[in-house]
Design a protein around this motif. Structure first.
Motif, mmCIF file in Angstrom:
data_model
loop_
_atom_site.group_PDB
_atom_site.id
_atom_site.type_symbol
_atom_site.label_atom_id
_atom_site.label_comp_id
_atom_site.label_asym_id
_atom_site.label_seq_id
_atom_site.Cartn_x
_atom_site.Cartn_y
_atom_site.Cartn_z
ATOM 1 N N THR A 43 0.842 -1.188 0.000
ATOM 2 C CA THR A 43 0.000 0.000 0.000
ATOM 3 C C THR A 43 0.881 1.243 0.000
ATOM 4 O O THR A 43 2.111 1.147 -0.011
ATOM 5 C CB THR A 43 -0.951 -0.008 1.214
ATOM 6 N N SER A 44 0.254 2.397 -0.009
ATOM 7 C CA SER A 44 0.988 3.660 -0.051
ATOM 8 C C SER A 44 0.932 4.357 1.302
ATOM 9 O O SER A 44 -0.098 4.328 1.988
ATOM 10 C CB SER A 44 0.399 4.578 -1.126
ATOM 11 N N ASP A 45 2.021 4.982 1.666
ATOM 12 C CA ASP A 45 2.068 5.801 2.879
ATOM 13 C C ASP A 45 1.482 7.184 2.615
ATOM 14 O O ASP A 45 1.349 7.979 3.543
ATOM 15 C CB ASP A 45 3.513 5.914 3.369
ATOM 16 N N HIS A 46 1.144 7.448 1.344
ATOM 17 C CA HIS A 46 0.588 8.740 0.940
ATOM 18 C C HIS A 46 -0.748 8.513 0.248
ATOM 19 O O HIS A 46 -0.802 8.434 -0.982
ATOM 20 C CB HIS A 46 1.543 9.473 -0.010
ATOM 21 N N PRO A 47 -1.845 8.348 0.998
ATOM 22 C CA PRO A 47 -3.150 8.111 0.368
ATOM 23 C C PRO A 47 -3.441 9.143 -0.715
ATOM 24 O O PRO A 47 -3.179 10.335 -0.546
ATOM 25 C CB PRO A 47 -4.126 8.248 1.544
ATOM 26 N N GLY A 48 -3.970 8.644 -1.833
ATOM 27 C CA GLY A 48 -4.222 9.512 -2.980
ATOM 28 C C GLY A 48 -3.372 9.112 -4.166
ATOM 29 O O GLY A 48 -3.746 9.330 -5.312
ATOM 30 N N ILE A 49 -2.210 8.495 -3.874
ATOM 31 C CA ILE A 49 -1.349 8.004 -4.947
ATOM 32 C C ILE A 49 -0.710 6.697 -4.489
ATOM 33 O O ILE A 49 0.037 6.660 -3.511
ATOM 34 C CB ILE A 49 -0.275 9.053 -5.348
ATOM 35 N N SER A 75 -7.666 6.111 -10.599
ATOM 36 C CA SER A 75 -7.694 5.273 -11.798
ATOM 37 C C SER A 75 -6.484 4.350 -11.818
ATOM 38 O O SER A 75 -5.465 4.600 -11.171
ATOM 39 C CB SER A 75 -7.713 6.147 -13.055
ATOM 40 N N ILE A 76 -6.612 3.269 -12.603
ATOM 41 C CA ILE A 76 -5.561 2.255 -12.668
ATOM 42 C C ILE A 76 -5.487 1.703 -14.084
ATOM 43 O O ILE A 76 -6.505 1.529 -14.750
ATOM 44 C CB ILE A 76 -5.836 1.120 -11.653
ATOM 45 N N GLY A 77 -4.272 1.457 -14.570
ATOM 46 C CA GLY A 77 -4.109 0.901 -15.904
ATOM 47 C C GLY A 77 -2.692 1.082 -16.417
ATOM 48 O O GLY A 77 -1.881 1.805 -15.824
ATOM 49 N N LEU A 78 -2.391 0.398 -17.508
ATOM 50 C CA LEU A 78 -1.091 0.527 -18.168
ATOM 51 C C LEU A 78 -1.249 1.525 -19.315
ATOM 52 O O LEU A 78 -1.706 1.180 -20.393
ATOM 53 C CB LEU A 78 -0.617 -0.838 -18.687
ATOM 54 N N ALA A 109 -2.756 -6.263 -2.633
ATOM 55 C CA ALA A 109 -2.569 -4.852 -2.934
ATOM 56 C C ALA A 109 -3.735 -4.062 -2.357
ATOM 57 O O ALA A 109 -4.886 -4.282 -2.742
ATOM 58 C CB ALA A 109 -2.471 -4.635 -4.439
ATOM 59 N N ALA A 110 -3.439 -3.173 -1.430
ATOM 60 C CA ALA A 110 -4.433 -2.254 -0.868
ATOM 61 C C ALA A 110 -4.234 -0.917 -1.579
ATOM 62 O O ALA A 110 -3.442 -0.081 -1.155
ATOM 63 C CB ALA A 110 -4.252 -2.120 0.640
ATOM 64 N N ILE A 111 -4.937 -0.743 -2.678
ATOM 65 C CA ILE A 111 -4.678 0.372 -3.594
ATOM 66 C C ILE A 111 -5.446 1.596 -3.115
ATOM 67 O O ILE A 111 -6.641 1.747 -3.359
ATOM 68 C CB ILE A 111 -5.071 -0.016 -5.030
ATOM 69 N N ASN A 112 -4.743 2.477 -2.415
ATOM 70 C CA ASN A 112 -5.368 3.636 -1.784
ATOM 71 C C ASN A 112 -5.047 4.933 -2.517
ATOM 72 O O ASN A 112 -4.938 6.006 -1.926
ATOM 73 C CB ASN A 112 -4.936 3.736 -0.317
ATOM 74 N N GLY A 113 -4.902 4.834 -3.851
ATOM 75 C CA GLY A 113 -4.636 6.018 -4.649
ATOM 76 C C GLY A 113 -4.495 5.645 -6.115
ATOM 77 O O GLY A 113 -4.632 4.477 -6.498
ATOM 78 N N ALA A 114 -4.225 6.642 -6.935
ATOM 79 C CA ALA A 114 -4.064 6.419 -8.372
ATOM 80 C C ALA A 114 -2.922 5.446 -8.631
ATOM 81 O O ALA A 114 -1.914 5.440 -7.919
ATOM 82 C CB ALA A 114 -3.803 7.749 -9.071
#
Length: 293
Positions: free
Chosen positions: A88-94, A164-167, A135-140
């Motif tokens: 996960t991210s330490d900076h929620p939003g990304i 959003s998420i994608g390649l 994966a705890a996806i807490n942002g883009a």
């Protein structure tokens, strides 16, 4: 070279690799180990860890971040106490903005080769990890951020239209390598992948769930708790059987890169060194700097 150098730095700074790792005990009794760009929170009783990306402003996959990430993962894999990791991210939003374009612009071929080898290493380590990865996806999560999520065994995305998420590599004028493509195809199928890759699609949460890019979409404040719940379910499966099944499903994909790893590096270096690609990347970086200004 990057991994070896990073190990020396960590050892010199008092952070040891393996079971003798120096840890920090927080006020609530939680144990952590950390370097500059990755924070790892340990729960030995549950056999789990939470790896938090902390490479501001957008958790880009710089060479230093990639090296520290792989070392942190290796440390957990070498300690049989831990069977599962939440990413996960330490900076929620990304979650992560993906590859660091500054590593690919205005540098020499040797640097490009070292960088791409580190990207390969991250993917190989994650995709074939014996541990359960959630994966705890807490942002883009575009591009390389999406790749990290795709390497996980289960993906949970916060229900926020900004995430959003994608390649989306084609939007930057570059091409996702074949092993990015293979990972996506393994997840959402050939036709959906072809469509997404050519158009550089970024999926909002509901779309990502519909196409199978993520496994669950939950309110933003429930991402972490849902990840812990899912992890409990996965860790209830006999470990040996789960690991062998994962290996059976994924090893043919990783073998394709392993067989031609050096050729893939040389292809990347040749492509990224083109004048037209350098001009495009550097112009994009300049626009980003102007927006920040």
């Amino acid at each position: 070279m990057a991994l070896a150098a990073a190990r020396r730095v960590l050892l010199c700074s008092g952070v040891r690799l393996g079971r003798s790792a120096t840890v920090i005990r927080g006020g609530n009794g939680a144990r952590t180990f950390a370097n500059q760009r990755v924070l790892v929170e340990l729960d030995a009783a549950a056999g789990t860890a939470i790896m938090k990306f902390k490479n501001p402003p957008v958790n880009s996959l710089s060479l230093d971040f990639l090296t520290e990430f792989v070392i942190s993962l290796e440390k957990l894999e070498n300690d049989k106490t831990f069977r599962g990791v939440i990413l996960t991210s330490d900076h929620p939003g990304i979650f992560s903005a993906g590859l660091d374009l500054t590593e690919m612009c205005g540098k020499n071929p040797a640097h490009y080769a070292e960088y791409w080898k580190a990207v390969q290493e991250l993917w190989l380590r994650l995709y074939l990890s014996n541990m359960t990865l959630v994966a705890a996806i807490n942002g883009a999560s575009p591009a390389g951020g999406c790749l990290i999520a795709l390497c996980s065994d289960y993906r949970i995305l916060a229900n926020n239209p900004k995430y959003s998420i994608g390649l989306n590599e084609t939007l930057l004028g570059i091409v996702a390598p074949f092993w990015f493509k293979d990972t996506l195809v393994n997840t959402i199928g050939h036709r959906a992948s072809e469509h997404a890759l050519q158009l550089g699609l970024l999926f909002q949460p509901a779309e990502a769930l519909q196409v199978g890019l993520v496994d669950k979409v939950v309110p933003e404040d429930q991402v972490q708790s849902e990840a812990l719940s899912v992890m409990t379910q996965w860790l209830a499966i006999p470990e040996h059987a789960r690991q062998l099944t994962k290996h059976m499903m994924r090893k043919p994909t990783t073998d394709q890169l392993i067989k031609q790893r050096e050729a893939d590096i040389q292809h990347f270096v040749s492509f990224i060194s083109r004048d037209s690609i350098q001009k495009s990347l550097c112009m994009y970086l300049e626009k980003l700097k102007q927006k920040k200004g």
